[in-house]
Design a protein around this motif. Sequence first.
Motif, PDB file in Angstrom:
ATOM      1  N   ASN A 128     -81.619 -17.092  -8.541  1.00  0.00           N
ATOM      2  CA  ASN A 128     -80.353 -17.515  -9.122  1.00  0.00           C
ATOM      3  C   ASN A 128     -79.174 -16.988  -8.311  1.00  0.00           C
ATOM      4  O   ASN A 128     -79.298 -15.998  -7.591  1.00  0.00           O
ATOM      5  CB  ASN A 128     -80.242 -17.025 -10.569  1.00  0.00           C
ATOM      6  CG  ASN A 128     -81.330 -17.589 -11.461  1.00  0.00           C
ATOM      7  OD1 ASN A 128     -81.697 -18.757 -11.347  1.00  0.00           O
ATOM      8  ND2 ASN A 128     -81.861 -16.767 -12.356  1.00  0.00           N
ATOM      9  N   ILE A 129     -78.023 -17.638  -8.488  1.00  0.00           N
ATOM     10  CA  ILE A 129     -76.784 -17.168  -7.869  1.00  0.00           C
ATOM     11  C   ILE A 129     -75.923 -16.522  -8.945  1.00  0.00           C
ATOM     12  O   ILE A 129     -75.396 -17.199  -9.830  1.00  0.00           O
ATOM     13  CB  ILE A 129     -75.995 -18.312  -7.191  1.00  0.00           C
ATOM     14  CG1 ILE A 129     -76.850 -19.005  -6.141  1.00  0.00           C
ATOM     15  CG2 ILE A 129     -74.720 -17.750  -6.557  1.00  0.00           C
ATOM     16  CD1 ILE A 129     -77.256 -18.125  -4.980  1.00  0.00           C
ATOM     17  N   GLY A 130     -75.845 -15.193  -8.890  1.00  0.00           N
ATOM     18  CA  GLY A 130     -74.944 -14.470  -9.769  1.00  0.00           C
ATOM     19  C   GLY A 130     -73.595 -14.300  -9.097  1.00  0.00           C
ATOM     20  O   GLY A 130     -73.155 -15.157  -8.331  1.00  0.00           O
ATOM     21  N   ALA A 131     -72.939 -13.172  -9.342  1.00  0.00           N
ATOM     22  CA  ALA A 131     -71.634 -12.940  -8.726  1.00  0.00           C
ATOM     23  C   ALA A 131     -71.299 -11.459  -8.763  1.00  0.00           C
ATOM     24  O   ALA A 131     -71.507 -10.794  -9.791  1.00  0.00           O
ATOM     25  CB  ALA A 131     -70.543 -13.733  -9.440  1.00  0.00           C
ATOM     26  N   GLY A 132     -70.776 -10.983  -7.648  1.00  0.00           N
ATOM     27  CA  GLY A 132     -70.285  -9.620  -7.635  1.00  0.00           C
ATOM     28  C   GLY A 132     -69.184  -9.405  -8.653  1.00  0.00           C
ATOM     29  O   GLY A 132     -69.059  -8.318  -9.231  1.00  0.00           O
ATOM     30  N   ALA A 133     -68.390 -10.450  -8.898  1.00  0.00           N
ATOM     31  CA  ALA A 133     -67.286 -10.349  -9.861  1.00  0.00           C
ATOM     32  C   ALA A 133     -67.773 -10.123 -11.283  1.00  0.00           C
ATOM     33  O   ALA A 133     -66.994  -9.708 -12.146  1.00  0.00           O
ATOM     34  CB  ALA A 133     -66.437 -11.618  -9.799  1.00  0.00           C
ATOM     35  N   ALA A 146     -67.893 -13.606 -17.103  1.00  0.00           N
ATOM     36  CA  ALA A 146     -68.741 -13.564 -18.291  1.00  0.00           C
ATOM     37  C   ALA A 146     -69.918 -14.535 -18.161  1.00  0.00           C
ATOM     38  O   ALA A 146     -71.048 -14.218 -18.533  1.00  0.00           O
ATOM     39  CB  ALA A 146     -67.925 -13.883 -19.534  1.00  0.00           C
ATOM     40  N   SER A 147     -69.649 -15.708 -17.613  1.00  0.00           N
ATOM     41  CA  SER A 147     -70.729 -16.681 -17.455  1.00  0.00           C
ATOM     42  C   SER A 147     -71.735 -16.221 -16.406  1.00  0.00           C
ATOM     43  O   SER A 147     -72.950 -16.378 -16.578  1.00  0.00           O
ATOM     44  CB  SER A 147     -70.165 -18.059 -17.093  1.00  0.00           C
ATOM     45  OG  SER A 147     -69.579 -18.072 -15.804  1.00  0.00           O
ATOM     46  N   LYS A 148     -71.256 -15.629 -15.322  1.00  0.00           N
ATOM     47  CA  LYS A 148     -72.182 -15.139 -14.297  1.00  0.00           C
ATOM     48  C   LYS A 148     -72.955 -13.914 -14.791  1.00  0.00           C
ATOM     49  O   LYS A 148     -74.104 -13.704 -14.395  1.00  0.00           O
ATOM     50  CB  LYS A 148     -71.421 -14.814 -13.014  1.00  0.00           C
ATOM     51  CG  LYS A 148     -71.028 -16.044 -12.212  1.00  0.00           C
ATOM     52  CD  LYS A 148     -72.237 -16.808 -11.703  1.00  0.00           C
ATOM     53  CE  LYS A 148     -71.866 -17.916 -10.743  1.00  0.00           C
ATOM     54  NZ  LYS A 148     -73.059 -18.652 -10.236  1.00  0.00           N
ATOM     55  N   ALA A 149     -72.337 -13.122 -15.668  1.00  0.00           N
ATOM     56  CA  ALA A 149     -73.087 -12.044 -16.299  1.00  0.00           C
ATOM     57  C   ALA A 149     -74.242 -12.617 -17.121  1.00  0.00           C
ATOM     58  O   ALA A 149     -75.322 -12.023 -17.206  1.00  0.00           O
ATOM     59  CB  ALA A 149     -72.170 -11.201 -17.178  1.00  0.00           C
ATOM     60  N   GLY A 150     -74.012 -13.785 -17.706  1.00  0.00           N
ATOM     61  CA  GLY A 150     -75.084 -14.477 -18.412  1.00  0.00           C
ATOM     62  C   GLY A 150     -76.222 -14.857 -17.482  1.00  0.00           C
ATOM     63  O   GLY A 150     -77.400 -14.781 -17.855  1.00  0.00           O
ATOM     64  N   VAL A 151     -75.886 -15.272 -16.270  1.00  0.00           N
ATOM     65  CA  VAL A 151     -76.919 -15.570 -15.269  1.00  0.00           C
ATOM     66  C   VAL A 151     -77.708 -14.305 -14.931  1.00  0.00           C
ATOM     67  O   VAL A 151     -78.933 -14.346 -14.779  1.00  0.00           O
ATOM     68  CB  VAL A 151     -76.288 -16.176 -14.002  1.00  0.00           C
ATOM     69  CG1 VAL A 151     -77.332 -16.352 -12.896  1.00  0.00           C
ATOM     70  CG2 VAL A 151     -75.631 -17.515 -14.321  1.00  0.00           C
ATOM     71  N   HIS A 152     -77.014 -13.172 -14.831  1.00  0.00           N
ATOM     72  CA  HIS A 152     -77.700 -11.905 -14.553  1.00  0.00           C
ATOM     73  C   HIS A 152     -78.700 -11.569 -15.663  1.00  0.00           C
ATOM     74  O   HIS A 152     -79.838 -11.184 -15.397  1.00  0.00           O
ATOM     75  CB  HIS A 152     -76.686 -10.769 -14.425  1.00  0.00           C
ATOM     76  CG  HIS A 152     -75.709 -10.958 -13.302  1.00  0.00           C
ATOM     77  ND1 HIS A 152     -74.695 -10.060 -13.050  1.00  0.00           N
ATOM     78  CD2 HIS A 152     -75.590 -11.937 -12.370  1.00  0.00           C
ATOM     79  CE1 HIS A 152     -73.983 -10.483 -12.001  1.00  0.00           C
ATOM     80  NE2 HIS A 152     -74.513 -11.621 -11.589  1.00  0.00           N
ATOM     81  N   ARG A 153     -78.272 -11.714 -16.906  1.00  0.00           N
ATOM     82  CA  ARG A 153     -79.159 -11.389 -18.019  1.00  0.00           C
ATOM     83  C   ARG A 153     -80.314 -12.394 -18.103  1.00  0.00           C
ATOM     84  O   ARG A 153     -81.449 -12.015 -18.449  1.00  0.00           O
ATOM     85  CB  ARG A 153     -78.373 -11.376 -19.334  1.00  0.00           C
ATOM     86  CG  ARG A 153     -77.203 -10.417 -19.375  1.00  0.00           C
ATOM     87  CD  ARG A 153     -77.600  -8.958 -19.345  1.00  0.00           C
ATOM     88  NE  ARG A 153     -77.848  -8.446 -17.999  1.00  0.00           N
ATOM     89  CZ  ARG A 153     -76.875  -8.064 -17.152  1.00  0.00           C
ATOM     90  NH1 ARG A 153     -75.601  -8.132 -17.488  1.00  0.00           N
ATOM     91  NH2 ARG A 153     -77.192  -7.596 -15.947  1.00  0.00           N
ATOM     92  N   LEU A 154     -80.055 -13.661 -17.815  1.00  0.00           N
ATOM     93  CA  LEU A 154     -81.121 -14.659 -17.758  1.00  0.00           C
ATOM     94  C   LEU A 154     -82.156 -14.246 -16.725  1.00  0.00           C
ATOM     95  O   LEU A 154     -83.370 -14.324 -16.969  1.00  0.00           O
ATOM     96  CB  LEU A 154     -80.531 -16.032 -17.403  1.00  0.00           C
ATOM     97  CG  LEU A 154     -81.526 -17.131 -17.006  1.00  0.00           C
ATOM     98  CD1 LEU A 154     -82.439 -17.479 -18.174  1.00  0.00           C
ATOM     99  CD2 LEU A 154     -80.781 -18.371 -16.510  1.00  0.00           C
ATOM    100  N   THR A 155     -81.692 -13.804 -15.573  1.00  0.00           N
ATOM    101  CA  THR A 155     -82.590 -13.382 -14.493  1.00  0.00           C
ATOM    102  C   THR A 155     -83.476 -12.226 -14.949  1.00  0.00           C
ATOM    103  O   THR A 155     -84.705 -12.251 -14.763  1.00  0.00           O
ATOM    104  CB  THR A 155     -81.765 -12.959 -13.267  1.00  0.00           C
ATOM    105  OG1 THR A 155     -80.968 -14.068 -12.824  1.00  0.00           O
ATOM    106  CG2 THR A 155     -82.653 -12.480 -12.135  1.00  0.00           C
TER     107      THR A 155
END
Length: 228
Positions: A128-133, A146-155
């Motif tokens: 997945n592509i998360g984000a440093g931000a 907040a949405s990319k943090a969701g990607v992190h938790r999904l991962t």
Amino acid sequence: MARNVVVTGGFGALGRVVADTFKAQGDTVARVDFAPSAPDGSGGDLDFAGVDLTDGEACQQLVAKIVDKLGGIDVLVNIAGGFTWETLGDGHMDSWRRMFTMNVMTAATITQAALEPIKASAAGRIINIGAGAAIKADTGMGAYAASKAGVHRLTEALAAELAGSSVTVNAVLPSIIDTPTNRADMPDADVSEWVKPQAIADAIAFLASSEARAISGALIPVTRGGEG
């Protein structure tokens, strides 16, 4: 051994480079994008345009087509997503819904659809592509971060879910990516420290390799600029 690789957001600046990197390794690549047509120039072995990755039925149909043509899926790279800069005080809740839809739901929906074929692979990979931000958000970055943090938790959650299988699940967390769009949006910025798409593609290719077989649930920053 050649693998079957699916790249979402495959028509974009990063997606094209990632697809080309896997093709250069001898893999077969299916590019998927919401855009109505593929860009000119090199393409994937299979290109699917106009795909709504938040539509579960559409994703199931897409996966069935890919499996029918290629015989299976070994690697899924979730690049599809979006960005917005907007303060909460002056912004709109529509931006929050849009960011979660574009960044979290696209990844979750296509991954769920592709999960069984990937689990059937001898060495399945989901990247997945998360984000440093999303590690520390700044002004105007609330909805995106907040949405990319969701990607992190999904991962992390999916890596734990698949811990007993041959599948690994990881995310790369780029800082600002050196793309034509970002250069146009920030014409006065110092781009020397922006991350090149090829550097991100190389990190993704590593996570998809057998050398990374013991890495799962990792959130890997990709933040250095320059060519070396």
